[in-house]
Design a protein around this motif. Structure first.
Motif, PDB file in Angstrom:
ATOM      1  N   ARG A 111       0.845  -1.190   0.000  1.00 13.78           N
ATOM      2  CA  ARG A 111       0.000   0.000   0.000  1.00 13.78           C
ATOM      3  C   ARG A 111       0.885   1.246   0.000  1.00 13.78           C
ATOM      4  NH1 ARG A 111      -5.293  -1.382   1.613  1.00 13.78           N
ATOM      5  NH2 ARG A 111      -5.431  -3.482   2.534  1.00 13.78           N
ATOM      6  N   LEU A 112       0.394   2.276  -0.698  1.00 16.81           N
ATOM      7  CA  LEU A 112       1.072   3.566  -0.730  1.00 16.81           C
ATOM      8  C   LEU A 112       0.259   4.598   0.044  1.00 16.81           C
ATOM      9  CD1 LEU A 112       2.092   3.723  -4.512  1.00 16.81           C
ATOM     10  CD2 LEU A 112       3.392   2.764  -2.606  1.00 16.81           C
ATOM     11  N   GLU A 113       0.927   5.618   0.556  1.00 21.88           N
ATOM     12  CA  GLU A 113       0.246   6.698   1.253  1.00 21.88           C
ATOM     13  C   GLU A 113      -0.692   7.409   0.275  1.00 21.88           C
ATOM     14  OE1 GLU A 113      -0.870  10.214   3.103  1.00 21.88           O
ATOM     15  OE2 GLU A 113       0.419  10.222   1.345  1.00 21.88           O
ATOM     16  N   ASP A 114      -1.982   7.614   0.670  1.00 18.17           N
ATOM     17  CA  ASP A 114      -3.016   8.036  -0.280  1.00 18.17           C
ATOM     18  C   ASP A 114      -3.687   9.358   0.064  1.00 18.17           C
ATOM     19  OD1 ASP A 114      -4.393   7.270   1.938  1.00 18.17           O
ATOM     20  OD2 ASP A 114      -5.632   5.748   0.960  1.00 18.17           O
ATOM     21  N   ALA A 115      -3.092  10.195   0.911  1.00 15.92           N
ATOM     22  CA  ALA A 115      -3.742  11.449   1.305  1.00 15.92           C
ATOM     23  C   ALA A 115      -3.964  12.354   0.106  1.00 15.92           C
ATOM     24  CB  ALA A 115      -2.894  12.157   2.367  1.00 15.92           C
ATOM     25  N   ASP A 116      -2.969  12.506  -0.739  1.00 16.24           N
ATOM     26  CA  ASP A 116      -3.115  13.369  -1.922  1.00 16.24           C
ATOM     27  C   ASP A 116      -4.221  12.868  -2.840  1.00 16.24           C
ATOM     28  OD1 ASP A 116      -1.048  14.915  -0.983  1.00 16.24           O
ATOM     29  OD2 ASP A 116       0.480  13.941  -2.214  1.00 16.24           O
ATOM     30  N   GLN A 117      -4.301  11.559  -3.017  1.00 16.47           N
ATOM     31  CA  GLN A 117      -5.315  10.994  -3.906  1.00 16.47           C
ATOM     32  C   GLN A 117      -6.726  11.191  -3.334  1.00 16.47           C
ATOM     33  OE1 GLN A 117      -2.470   9.573  -3.122  1.00 16.47           O
ATOM     34  NE2 GLN A 117      -1.422   9.251  -5.068  1.00 16.47           N
ATOM     35  N   ARG A 118      -6.865  11.094  -2.012  1.00 13.94           N
ATOM     36  CA  ARG A 118      -8.186  11.318  -1.402  1.00 13.94           C
ATOM     37  C   ARG A 118      -8.621  12.773  -1.566  1.00 13.94           C
ATOM     38  NH1 ARG A 118     -10.098   7.127   1.449  1.00 13.94           N
ATOM     39  NH2 ARG A 118      -8.636   5.459   1.973  1.00 13.94           N
ATOM     40  N   ILE A 119      -7.697  13.691  -1.421  1.00 15.96           N
ATOM     41  CA  ILE A 119      -8.026  15.109  -1.636  1.00 15.96           C
ATOM     42  C   ILE A 119      -8.444  15.342  -3.084  1.00 15.96           C
ATOM     43  CG2 ILE A 119      -7.024  17.415  -1.731  1.00 15.96           C
ATOM     44  CD1 ILE A 119      -5.287  16.633   0.669  1.00 15.96           C
ATOM     45  N   ALA A 120      -7.752  14.704  -4.008  1.00 12.51           N
ATOM     46  CA  ALA A 120      -8.107  14.854  -5.422  1.00 12.51           C
ATOM     47  C   ALA A 120      -9.498  14.307  -5.700  1.00 12.51           C
ATOM     48  CB  ALA A 120      -7.074  14.146  -6.296  1.00 12.51           C
ATOM     49  N   VAL A 121      -9.873  13.214  -5.042  1.00 10.27           N
ATOM     50  CA  VAL A 121     -11.221  12.657  -5.210  1.00 10.27           C
ATOM     51  C   VAL A 121     -12.262  13.629  -4.682  1.00 10.27           C
ATOM     52  CG1 VAL A 121     -12.784  10.839  -4.427  1.00 10.27           C
ATOM     53  CG2 VAL A 121     -10.501  10.240  -5.220  1.00 10.27           C
ATOM     54  N   ALA A 122     -12.023  14.222  -3.507  1.00 13.49           N
ATOM     55  CA  ALA A 122     -12.976  15.186  -2.942  1.00 13.49           C
ATOM     56  C   ALA A 122     -13.140  16.394  -3.857  1.00 13.49           C
ATOM     57  CB  ALA A 122     -12.504  15.614  -1.551  1.00 13.49           C
ATOM     58  N   GLN A 123     -12.041  16.894  -4.395  1.00 13.02           N
ATOM     59  CA  GLN A 123     -12.118  18.029  -5.314  1.00 13.02           C
ATOM     60  C   GLN A 123     -12.899  17.668  -6.573  1.00 13.02           C
ATOM     61  OE1 GLN A 123      -7.967  18.948  -5.808  1.00 13.02           O
ATOM     62  NE2 GLN A 123      -7.980  20.479  -4.163  1.00 13.02           N
ATOM     63  N   ALA A 124     -12.660  16.483  -7.093  1.00 16.50           N
ATOM     64  CA  ALA A 124     -13.363  16.064  -8.307  1.00 16.50           C
ATOM     65  C   ALA A 124     -14.853  15.885  -8.039  1.00 16.50           C
ATOM     66  CB  ALA A 124     -12.752  14.770  -8.836  1.00 16.50           C
ATOM     67  N   GLU A 125     -15.211  15.384  -6.869  1.00 18.49           N
ATOM     68  CA  GLU A 125     -16.631  15.239  -6.523  1.00 18.49           C
ATOM     69  C   GLU A 125     -17.296  16.617  -6.420  1.00 18.49           C
ATOM     70  OE1 GLU A 125     -16.517  11.062  -3.942  1.00 18.49           O
ATOM     71  OE2 GLU A 125     -16.359  12.997  -2.932  1.00 18.49           O
ATOM     72  N   ALA A 126     -16.618  17.574  -5.795  1.00 16.92           N
ATOM     73  CA  ALA A 126     -17.184  18.921  -5.685  1.00 16.92           C
ATOM     74  C   ALA A 126     -17.340  19.560  -7.067  1.00 16.92           C
ATOM     75  CB  ALA A 126     -16.283  19.785  -4.797  1.00 16.92           C
ATOM     76  N   MET A 127     -16.355  19.378  -7.929  1.00 18.97           N
ATOM     77  CA  MET A 127     -16.439  19.947  -9.267  1.00 18.97           C
ATOM     78  C   MET A 127     -17.574  19.311 -10.067  1.00 18.97           C
ATOM     79  SD  MET A 127     -15.413  22.175 -11.347  1.00 18.97           S
ATOM     80  CE  MET A 127     -13.979  22.763 -10.454  1.00 18.97           C
ATOM     81  N   LEU A 128     -17.785  18.032  -9.877  1.00 18.31           N
ATOM     82  CA  LEU A 128     -18.897  17.370 -10.572  1.00 18.31           C
ATOM     83  C   LEU A 128     -20.228  17.926 -10.109  1.00 18.31           C
ATOM     84  CD1 LEU A 128     -20.109  15.215 -12.396  1.00 18.31           C
ATOM     85  CD2 LEU A 128     -19.876  13.576 -10.519  1.00 18.31           C
ATOM     86  N   ALA A 129     -20.402  18.096  -8.793  1.00 18.62           N
ATOM     87  CA  ALA A 129     -21.656  18.654  -8.274  1.00 18.62           C
ATOM     88  C   ALA A 129     -21.882  20.068  -8.802  1.00 18.62           C
ATOM     89  CB  ALA A 129     -21.634  18.643  -6.751  1.00 18.62           C
TER      90      ALA A 129
END
Length: 390
Positions: free
Chosen positions: A102-120
């Motif tokens: 497993r790799l550290e995923d904090a950056d990827q989780r932030i990117a997912v949140a940003q993409a979800e907000a942009m979609l909304a």
């Protein structure tokens, strides 16, 4: 005495000579059976060799220059990151889908949140565009409805103009006879002028109404062009936002590296805390259940070898007591010398012919591999049945 003395040695010499001749004859007689037996033995050995080559050796070809190989899977992360967990070690058996690291995923989780907000936000903007298009359509309908009203006003103004013209002509004809006063004529003239102005205004109103209707309809068309034929899920900007969200989720999922195949872990080169870049090999998985053998046969052995022929193999790992069975899959595209880093220069004057070897791939029975596992690189003895033409 002096005469007989020389004769005695002569007789002795004659006697010795006769004895030596008899010995040579005796030795020759003794060697003859040995030579005959040796000749018979040579003939028998030659005959046996011919029989073996003709009836046994020609039925198969074999080599001990064979090695186990496999399509190894290199585990290369598709995203960069710091390793926070390594779940396997070298020599460990793994199954497809099992977590390897497993790799550290904090950056990827932030990117997912940003993409979800942009979609909304994009979906809301799309719905806003729909509402604006509907509002502009209603406005265009109202502008279209204003045109008949303007035309009606023009018709009314034209009727008033006809009446004003009639009144003015009647009064103008009576003014000389004194039937009407000058003030009445002036009032009629003013009414006529006002009626003419009203007609002109009504005509201008029709033009304005027509222009307003055209402009409103064009605004509606421009607004609806962005949303026409689409829905909240199929609008281009919404789909682009969905793609960005999917990419962000994919990057997040890639922080967990799983085994692509069943096999054994080898060459693990990653540790917890290490920063690993995308594309770097972290480990290798050897598919021990799907191995094959590359048997290097001499070129003069391959004249009758064909794909599909059965083969029997033994491994130094298990000894001759364990046999593996397989079938010929095919031939390599060239000899080992042809693909060498420094190929042989046969065009030189120092050329010496060397019998070349061509790799022949033999697929192994997975059930036998399950019972007697092999590893990549192990030596094998391979024998191909040339009589098998199925």
């Amino acid at each position: 005495m002096s005469e007989n003395a020389p004769d005695a040695p002569a007789e002795d010499n004659g006697g010795n000579g006769g004895g030596n001749g008899s010995g040579r004859v005796l030795n020759a007689n003794r060697r003859r059976p040995l030579l005959t037996g040796l000749a018979i033995a040579v003939v028998v050995v030659g005959l046996l060799a011919w029989l073996y080559i003709t009836f046994i050796g020609s039925r198969s070809v074999s080599t001990d220059n064979a090695y186990v190989a496999g399509e190894n899977a290199e585990i290369t992360p598709l995203t960069s990151g710091s390793v926070i967990e390594v779940a396997v070690t070298d020599t460990q058996q793994v199954k497809r889908g099992q977590v390897l690291l497993r790799l550290e995923d904090a950056d990827q989780r932030i990117a997912v949140a940003q993409a979800e907000a942009m979609l909304a936000l994009t979906q809301r903007r799309y719905r806003q565009s729909l509402a604006q298009g509907s509002a502009l359509g209603a406005s265009a309908d109202a502008k279209d409805a204003a045109l008949p009203a303007a035309q009606a006003r023009l018709a009314s103004a034209q009727a008033d103009l006809i009446k004003a013209q009639t009144d003015y002509r009647r009064r103008a004809a009576l003014v000389d006879g004194g039937a009407v006063s000058a003030d009445e004529v002036t009032a009629a003239r003013n009414a006529l002028t006002a009626a003419q102005a009203a007609v002109q205004a009504a005509q201008a109103g029709i033009g304005q109404a027509r222009a307003d209707a055209i402009s409103a309809r064009r605004d509606e068309t421009a607004a609806m062009a962005l949303v026409s034929g689409t829905t909240t899920d199929t609008a281009p900007e919404v789909r682009a936002a969905q793609a960005r969200l999917a990419q962000a989720k994919l990057d997040l999922s890639r922080t967990v590296i799983r085994a692509p195949i069943d096999g054994v872990v080898a060459r693990r080169s990653v540790q917890v805390g290490q920063k690993i870049e995308a594309g770097n090999v972290a480990m290798v998985i050897v598919p021990v259940g799907q191995l094959y053998v590359d048997a290097n046969f001499k070129e003069d052995q391959l004249g009758k070898v064909k794909p599909g022929q059965r083969a029997v193999l033994t491994s130094d790992f298990y000894g001759s007591g364990v046999e593996f069975h397989g079938r010929v899959v095919g031939f390599a595209g060239g000899t080992g010398a042809a693909f060498a880093l420094i190929p042989a220069q046969n065009a030189t004057g120092n050329w010496i012919k060397v019998v070349q070897r061509l790799p022949v791939r033999i697929a192994l029975d997975p059930r036998e591999l399950a019972r007697h596992p092999l590893r990549v690189g192990l030596s094998m003895d391979a024998e191909i049945d040339l009589t098998d033409n199925d």
